[in-house]
Design a protein around this motif. Sequence first.
Motif: not given
Length: 288
Positions: A82-106
């Motif tokens: 899902g996503r949330i669209n507000a006046a000043t921001r746009l937020e995207f949300y995902y669910f991940l497998k544990e440890g599958r995505l490195d935060g620094a790489v993303f």
Amino acid sequence: MTDNWGFYERRTGNDHMRVLVNIGYKAAAPLPDYPELLSVTVNLYPVRAQSRNNRQVIVQLEELESKLETWLSDKADAIYIGRINAATRLEFYYFLKEGRLDGAVFRQWLDENWAHRAQSYIKPDPEWEFYRFLLPTALEELYVHNAQMIYALIHKGDKIGEPRNVYHWLLFREDEDRLEMEDLLQREGYVIEKDKESKPEEDYPYPLVISRYEDVKLDTVNARVRDLHRLLDGVDGRYDGWGSTMRLSNVNRFRRYIRRRKDTAYSALRRMFACGHSQSNQNQAGKH
């Protein structure tokens, strides 16, 4: 899992949010293999400041959304919920497998593919609590249905800004509640539609149809449904939907006329072919 996207608007305090959520995961959530939540928040101020018009802003954000979904699906098998669209921001949300995505790489990928300010984080959410926050309430589910209906009207060429009689269907468990609601709704400016058909249900055997003369823009319909939902809150009744006649422009009316003529001609040709085919079969049978 089947995607089933729902759109609705939510107001919390001074925050007006437009929420898009994949309701298709409602029955299965939480998925034990996807215990981590990824959030990506885009600051809309710099995007608007460097864009010529609102259309350009929308195009940029749609491109980012598409890139995010493609890259995260390929690299991390992520689930876009899902996503949330507000006046000043746009937020995207995902669910991940544990440890599958490195935060620094993303973070590096995001910096390379998005020129403006954006924040991201990954945190544990094994119970999918944030997803449940995104899911619509009973009233917001009506908003989802409203958005789907109005999108369908627009797709068919309806001029949704033109006023027309908009009908609303209500159902009650007790006839006394229905009669009291009739008086209240008339005082509120609604018309009681005695001649309109409404089918009772076993648990709600007393239907009521009302109408109001207005447009069918999303804000208008949502406000009307919110008003009726509030009025029904004090009685044992249920809101059962709305409907209206279409208002087509001259161009769309002509296109619809031509489409109907084509459909009629096509149906006639099919019947002719079917009759000819049947007659041919009978002739063949007669030769034997």
